[in-house]
Design an enzyme around this catalytic site. Structure first.
Site, PDB file in Angstrom:
ATOM      1  N   ASN A   1     -10.281  10.988  -5.274  1.00 27.20           N
ATOM      2  CA  ASN A   1      -9.380  10.546  -6.337  1.00 27.20           C
ATOM      3  C   ASN A   1      -9.981   9.266  -6.897  1.00 27.20           C
ATOM      4  OD1 ASN A   1      -7.362   9.597  -7.976  1.00 27.20           O
ATOM      5  ND2 ASN A   1      -5.860   9.264  -6.341  1.00 27.20           N
TER       6      ASN A   1
ATOM      7  N   LYS B   1      -9.092   7.546  -9.326  1.00 26.83           N
ATOM      8  CA  LYS B   1      -8.097   6.626  -9.908  1.00 26.83           C
ATOM      9  C   LYS B   1      -8.618   6.096 -11.254  1.00 26.83           C
ATOM     10  CE  LYS B   1      -6.254   5.826  -5.332  1.00 26.83           C
ATOM     11  NZ  LYS B   1      -5.527   4.947  -4.402  1.00 26.83           N
TER      12      LYS B   1
ATOM     13  N   HIS C   1       1.289  11.289  -6.868  1.00 27.54           N
ATOM     14  CA  HIS C   1       0.625  10.196  -6.145  1.00 27.54           C
ATOM     15  C   HIS C   1       1.589   9.011  -6.062  1.00 27.54           C
ATOM     16  CE1 HIS C   1      -2.130   7.067  -4.974  1.00 27.54           C
ATOM     17  NE2 HIS C   1      -2.945   8.026  -4.570  1.00 27.54           N
TER      18      HIS C   1
ATOM     19  N   GLU D   1       1.146   5.989  -6.448  1.00 28.88           N
ATOM     20  CA  GLU D   1       0.992   5.012  -7.531  1.00 28.88           C
ATOM     21  C   GLU D   1       1.756   5.464  -8.779  1.00 28.88           C
ATOM     22  OE1 GLU D   1      -3.290   4.886  -7.261  1.00 28.88           O
ATOM     23  OE2 GLU D   1      -3.076   3.967  -5.292  1.00 28.88           O
TER      24      GLU D   1
ATOM     25  N   GLU E   1      -0.030  10.897   2.226  1.00 31.52           N
ATOM     26  CA  GLU E   1      -0.630   9.575   2.031  1.00 31.52           C
ATOM     27  C   GLU E   1       0.401   8.498   2.356  1.00 31.52           C
ATOM     28  OE1 GLU E   1      -4.212   9.955  -0.866  1.00 31.52           O
ATOM     29  OE2 GLU E   1      -2.422   9.471  -2.006  1.00 31.52           O
TER      30      GLU E   1
ATOM     31  N   GLY F   1      -5.575   1.944   0.157  1.00 27.32           N
ATOM     32  CA  GLY F   1      -6.302   0.801  -0.372  1.00 27.32           C
ATOM     33  C   GLY F   1      -6.159  -0.451   0.478  1.00 27.32           C
TER      34      GLY F   1
ATOM     35  N   SER G   1      -7.146   4.986   3.099  1.00 24.91           N
ATOM     36  CA  SER G   1      -8.249   4.285   3.775  1.00 24.91           C
ATOM     37  C   SER G   1      -9.082   5.218   4.657  1.00 24.91           C
ATOM     38  CB  SER G   1      -7.736   3.088   4.577  1.00 24.91           C
ATOM     39  OG  SER G   1      -7.104   2.161   3.714  1.00 24.91           O
TER      40      SER G   1
END
Ligand code: 13P
Length: 249
Positions: free
Chosen positions: A9, A11, A94, A96, A166, A172, A212
């Site tokens: 991904n 991003k 996702h 985010e 996730e 991250g 991660s």
């Protein structure tokens, strides 16, 4: 049949030129190699049409799609538009998107339906935030995300979904879920699917881990019986970091 999958991904990273170079380099690195998983890259929308012709063994996906078919929705990109570039996958839900763009389970349900209607494979993301993990409600949170967005699908349509667990606190942050935490949650997700769609559907669904994941921890994570691969953020941005994760299978 359940598949092993390693998906990148990207991003909101890479110019078109940088993305093209990365995609070409990754394809070159994989040429002539036998790998034990499907490899996918999910790029920004504007890269899709340019990158599609460069990929032979790598699958291509977007990172989002609109919750509407077409029309006056300035700035949005529809599932049909994504499919028209040659992309076959789309990340939906996702964390985010959920956190920064207000995407609710109800909105994500519409996106999944449109992706499926356009022949795209949704990579559907679920996962709890740190406070939810600390209060022990992670299972309830993940169950609700799955139920409210996916459990009106037919068993045939559910069979077209890839799930990605996730934990938001691991994205991250360099703080990976332990192998045991990942396995525990993936087994719970599979049990949740089994309760709704039966044993075969639960056995067949691929459940990826994201957060991660890197060359150093991928092999241990993927060795779990219910972890079928990874959704990789930061480490998907270079061939040197991504290839060892693909080869961890
Ligand atoms: P990182 O691998 O950078 O933690 O990101 C994970 C992720 O969000 C993939 O979708």
């Amino acid at each position: 049949m359940r598949k092993n999958i390693v998906a990148g991904n990207w991003k909101m990273n890479n110019s078109l030129q940088e993305g093209l170079t990365l995609a070409k380099d990754l394809q070159k690195a994989l040429n002539g190699k036998t790998v034990n998983c499907d490899v996918i890259v999910c790029t920004p929308f504007i890269h899709l049409a340019s990158i599609a012709p460069e990929l032979t063994s790598i699958g291509l996906g977007a990172q989002n799609c609109a919750d509407k078919v077409s029309g006056a929705y300035t700035g949005e990109v529809s599932a049909a538009m994504i499919a028209s570039t040659g992309a076959k996958y789309v990340i939906i839900g996702h964390s985010e998107r959920r956190a920064y763009y207000g995407e609710t389970n109800a909105i994500l349900k519409e996106k999944v339906l449109l992706a499926l209607a356009n022949g795209l494979t949704p990579i559907f993301c679920i996962g709890e935030v740190l406070a939810e993990r600390e209060s022990g409600s992670q299972n309830a949170v993940v169950e609700k995300q799955i139920r409210e967005s996916l459990f009106d699908l037919s068993v045939a349509d559910f069979g077209k979904i890839v799930l990605a667990y996730e934990p938001v606190w691991a994205i991250g942050t360099g703080k990976t879920a332990t192998s045991a935490q990942a396995q525990e949650m993936h087994a719970f997700i599979r049990k949740t699917v089994e309760a709704k769609y039966g044993k075969q559907a639960a056995e067949d669904v691929s459940i990826l881990y994201g957060g991660s994941c890197n060359a150093g921890n991928a092999a241990e994570l993927f060795a779990n019986p219910d972890v079928d691969g990874g959704l990789i953020g930061g480490a998907s941005l270079s061939v040197e970091k991504f290839l060892p994760i693909v080869e961890a299978f």
